[in-house]
Design an enzyme around this catalytic site. Structure first.
Site, short mmCIF file in Angstrom:
data_model
loop_
_atom_site.label_atom_id
_atom_site.label_comp_id
_atom_site.label_asym_id
_atom_site.label_seq_id
_atom_site.Cartn_x
_atom_site.Cartn_y
_atom_site.Cartn_z
N ALA A 259 0.83 -1.24 0.05
CA ALA A 259 0.07 0.11 0.01
C ALA A 259 0.96 1.15 0.09
CB ALA A 259 -1.01 -0.16 1.25
N ILE A 316 -0.17 -12.75 7.58
CA ILE A 316 0.62 -11.95 8.49
C ILE A 316 -0.10 -11.71 10.02
CG2 ILE A 316 1.63 -9.67 8.61
CD1 ILE A 316 1.23 -9.82 5.32
N TYR A 519 -4.22 8.89 -10.52
CA TYR A 519 -5.47 8.20 -10.07
C TYR A 519 -6.68 8.73 -10.81
CZ TYR A 519 -7.90 6.03 -6.10
OH TYR A 519 -8.67 5.08 -5.38
#
Lengths: 604, 604
Positions: A259, A316, A519
């Site tokens: 991310a 995780i 974006y």
């Protein structure tokens, strides 16, 4: 300061480390299952036919957006109204659970009754993220395969026991963080005949310790962004990772998707923030390291391969992250430029100058117009001032309302750091004819991010279908990518004879030394289109094709999931794909972590 | 500036990219085979019994270091003299080449005669790096197994053909960059019965293109640091990667060892500088990507696993790296502190303040003394001034010559950036009672790095054996690691009844948000010790054991090679070791890249 008063004098880790209390009582119940976000927030059309912002959670709560629908009708060239709705049929038909009796019995020995569920709506929620395909499917269609069971482990031992049981009974495990992905990453493989279990990690949500000397914290992987933020702030710290989804997404999810946060200029992307993590392998053992950080050269490191593994590698369970002190100063700002090309040149020069603010984003003209349309109309003096400003900008200074663009800024740091960055940035802006437009507009622009996901779900009911996608590209490709994607969408739209006009807008959201992240938002009016979600996907795929042709990456931070898998072969040599396949097979030969992202079928 | 004059207006990559000429004619011939560095540089004892710096390549060339030998006799408590030498027996006995006739025939079809060699001394040179074990072995012992053939590919097609031939004839391939590693990474596995071929990548040494808009360059993996630096500088750019070995090491080697540069604060470590690379796999295919950069989230990425792979993964042939413009300003500086603890606290506060200079290094008292002993004595007025300064510092200001430490600084950037960093840094230094000691001392301290490797080889002939090792550690562990390693070395030394006193010194060479890199030099007087190289290794291993116990990492940037392999199990869980083993087996089942680093024998 005497040497003995310095923080480094505190050598006893156990004595200096802070053990925070539990996070705020789980607020999962506050979240909607059928759409994005909190139950008390969103948009609706009021009795006067105007769009109203619901709830008190966000600054815009209570705003009446009188200009929005008229503006929307104009830019979409479509008869969008408050009344004309496409009411959702949520929940859709949910497939029955596949049950592996022996495994289910084993799970009963690991998890208390309230930590496992086969409730259909919960199973459905754990089987999708937030792509338009998924949101359209749960409202107007169906999802053919969803998890058969959801479990909420509360410690690592339960995860290990679960993985071993899955291995023994040949069950498929899919880790679940915040369920906010926009890549179809949580969609279950349709041909999976084994029982599928979703491991909702939000049961492991504690900050285990904060080290105020080393500026690190150990945090369980299921901790949600908003809780991490509020809990660290109690002790004067922050992680600095602020993706658009930060309210709902989890630390483990951030690692698994590689991310990026909006403030990465100051705090770094997730791979820079995370110093270490623990993962439960397909064998049910702990993948971990025992030596120090912050940076090392200790051979090829499979942990780096886990970033972006999207559920394929294991579970995780916790991570050690970098901390930063809360900034003394946070200031917003904004700058107007005459057009997108000039704005992009400003962004380039800012990146070259080497000290950009925590966040700097350039929105194109259409997105600038959108942000204006999302403002409630001013009253009284404020209205006069606002009108006068508009007049000044558009008439006297010659900014064309249909070309001008805006840059929103968030500065964080000490007063001195922020002052230096402001001076540098506004100096560069001035060279490009930029005009300062104030902190209020900057803050609004930044916070808009958190509203967009609500808007998307709101407008879907009003015959507008929308999605975002993104790319990263070397600087020389920024303008070509923006222009070509817009043109390609328009061409594809025209070729299909679709209704009204497509809405396609972009912003430059991240700057790097050698390039930037772009974006896009894409939307269209879908009333009268038979299969709008599929048409949308086709156009989105065409846009991605154009991005790759123009030199962009397949994704800057959303990831691959299943939505971008068909493009993997375009960006990776056969050997790279084979390496990934080989790695996966080496660590999980039984495909226990069978979520199927970056799917092998695209491989050669 | 009008929009059309801006760099981003240059959209045509082919038109704007710079194709530099070939690098300076290969200067490999200028390098020594038997010791570190250039043939024309080094140290020797002159007729007066003083140490003299040879050559004109370095600023210190021609210096007569009258204080060095007396100082050395004191700190080692040993009778080191210019006359008493241990003359090296280089070259040692070199094992005969193993010849795979079919493969050798194939190689004859790929490489011209001058691009392949079975010359024993060249084969020897390609079978070692620069650890004390290796340097001791080539002078006083032997290396039991060395490559059987050396080849110099000049393009990727030759590398591919070579790998395919190796695959067909079952030959072991070992990539070779600059041969500067200090981890025994180039030592051939003793039990390797196959023919071993060293692929000297320095035949692929070109900068393929420079993009002045994106600030990137594509550079062949065998390009040497000093040539990259000089060639980029001709066009106003730099890569900013400056490891101690930058004069001799290669781009491919930097990636394979996960290298760190001295100026990483400004330019980043190698993993931040390298944007992409190409690698030839064991199958002889090209591992590559086709989409844009600078940062992406496109699934688990095996390329990240290649960093630090140390020859196990394949042959890196080229990389795309970030460029920076040459800094307008470069200023050196230095600061004195009363002791190492205070200096470390200063380093911590500097890192916390967030804007350190390109390079900042803190040397302990012993290393400070060494740098003084390496200065030629001043003459005339300079001598008076120097004496007066010493008096001021030690008597009037109360700095203890046996405790005081120094910090050396390199600032790079615009005048404004450098001024801001200087103001910030000297302000923090003042709070810790630091005293500015000028740019000349700073520059000397920084450049000392390049001399140390020469010194090590020089003193080995004078019965002093030496080596460096390093670690990274969270801030809270910096002082404990330094103290404990020194104590442990002393204890081990005493327990063995070794002669004189051990020399153990450290510096903090890199600062990070959450910790630092610590670099040690360790040396002792070995006359009268039967197996000095082995004794040294034992003590070095003890030091590493202590580092791990005190919370340090196994290596910050040197890597694992073979020297640190026995410790891998201490820092990695079984599952992590198994993942690495599985990855390697998946991509190179025949172990064609059989250099054997991070050796499987330590695995479970």
């Amino acid at each position: 300061m005497s040497a003995a008063q310095h923080p480094l004098y505190a050598r006893d880790a156990a004595a200096r480390r802070i053990i925070p209390g539990p996070p705020p009582a789980s607020t999962v119940e506050d979240e909607r299952l059928d759409v994005w976000g909190f139950k008390d927030s969103g948009f609706q059309v009021n009795d006067e036919g105007n769009v109203e912002v619901l709830g008190k959670r966000y600054a815009a709560g209570g705003d009446i957006l009188t200009e929005l629908l008229p503006w929307v009708r104009g830019v979409f060239d479509s008869p969008v109204t408050g009344e004309d709705q496409n009411p959702p049929h949520y929940p859709p038909a949910i497939p029955d659970a596949v049950v592996n009796a022996a495994f289910t019995a084993a799970v009963g020995n690991i998890f208390a009754a309230e930590k496992r569920s086969d409730d259909p709506e919960l199973r459905l929620r754990h089987g999708h993220g937030h792509t338009q395909e998924e949101m359209y499917a749960i409202k107007y269609g169906r999802i053919p395969r969803v998890p058969d069971l959801v479990v909420w482990p509360t410690d690592e031992a339960q995860v290990i026991a679960l993985v071993k049981a899955a291995q023994e009974h040949n069950v498929c495990l899919i880790p679940y963080g915040g369920g906010t992905n926009v890549t179809n990453a949580l969609i279950c493989p349709e041909n999976e005949t084994r029982m599928i279990v979703s491991i909702d990690m939000q049961g492991m949500n504690k900050i285990l310790w904060i080290d105020p000397v080393d500026h690190t914290a150990c945090i369980e992987a299921g901790a949600i962004g908003r809780n991490i933020t509020s809990q660290l702030a109690e002790h004067g710290f922050m992680m600095g990772h602020e993706p658009d989804s930060v309210e709902f997404s989890t630390l483990g999810g951030w690692i698994a998707t590689h991310a990026s946060g909006m403030k990465k200029n100051r705090y770094g992307n997730i791979e820079q923030i995370v110093q270490d993590f623990r993962l439960i392998t397909a064998e049910g053992s702990v993948l971990e390291r025992f030596d120090g950080n912050p940076r090392e050269s200790t051979g090829a490191d499979p942990r780096r391969w886990v970033f972006g593994s999207e559920g394929n590698a294991g579970i995780i369970t916790s991570a050690i992250v970098k901390l930063f002190p809360l900034p003394a100063v946070q200031r917003y700002g904004s700058v107007l430029f005459k057009d997108f090309e000039i704005g992009t040149q400003f962004m380039y020069d800012l990146a070259r100058a080497g000290n950009p603010p925590a966040s700097v984003r350039l929105v194109d003209n259409l997105q600038f117009q959108l942000s204006m349309a999302l403002k409630p109309p001013k009253q009284g003096m404020a209205k006069l001032k606002s009108s006068a400003e508009k007049l000044l900008v558009t008439k006297l200074l010659g900014y064309d309302p249909n070309k001008m663009v805006a840059c929103t800024l968030v500065f964080e740091g000490t007063e001195e750091e922020v002052s230096i960055q402001e001076k540098l940035l506004y100096g560069i802006a001035k060279r490009h004819g930029g005009m300062k437009a104030g902190g209020e507009n900057g803050e609004r622009g930044y916070q808009l991010t958190f509203a967009i996901a609500y808007i998307r779900d709101f407008i879907m009911n009003h015959w507008l279908i929308a999605e975002s996608f993104e790319t990263s590209v070397p600087w020389s490709g920024v303008l070509p990518v923006c222009e070509r994607v817009k043109q390609r969408i328009q061409d594809e739209y025209t070729a299909r004879g679709l209704p009204g006009k497509p809405f396609i807008t972009c912003r430059v959201t991240q700057v790097y030394d050698t390039g930037a992240c772009i974006y896009f938002y894409f939307a269209f009016y879908y009333k009268g289109i038979d299969n709008p979600s599929e048409v949308f996907s086709e156009l989105e795929h065409a846009a991605r094709d154009e991005i790759l042709k123009a030199g962009g990456s397949l994704s800057h931070h959303h990831g691959i999931g299943k939505i971008r898998t068909p493009f993997l072969r375009r960006i990776q040599s056969v050997s790279l794909i084979n390496w990934n396949r080989g790695f996966k097979k080496a660590i999980d030969p039984g495909n226990i972590f069978g979520v199927g992202n970056h799917a092998p079928e695209s491989r050669e």
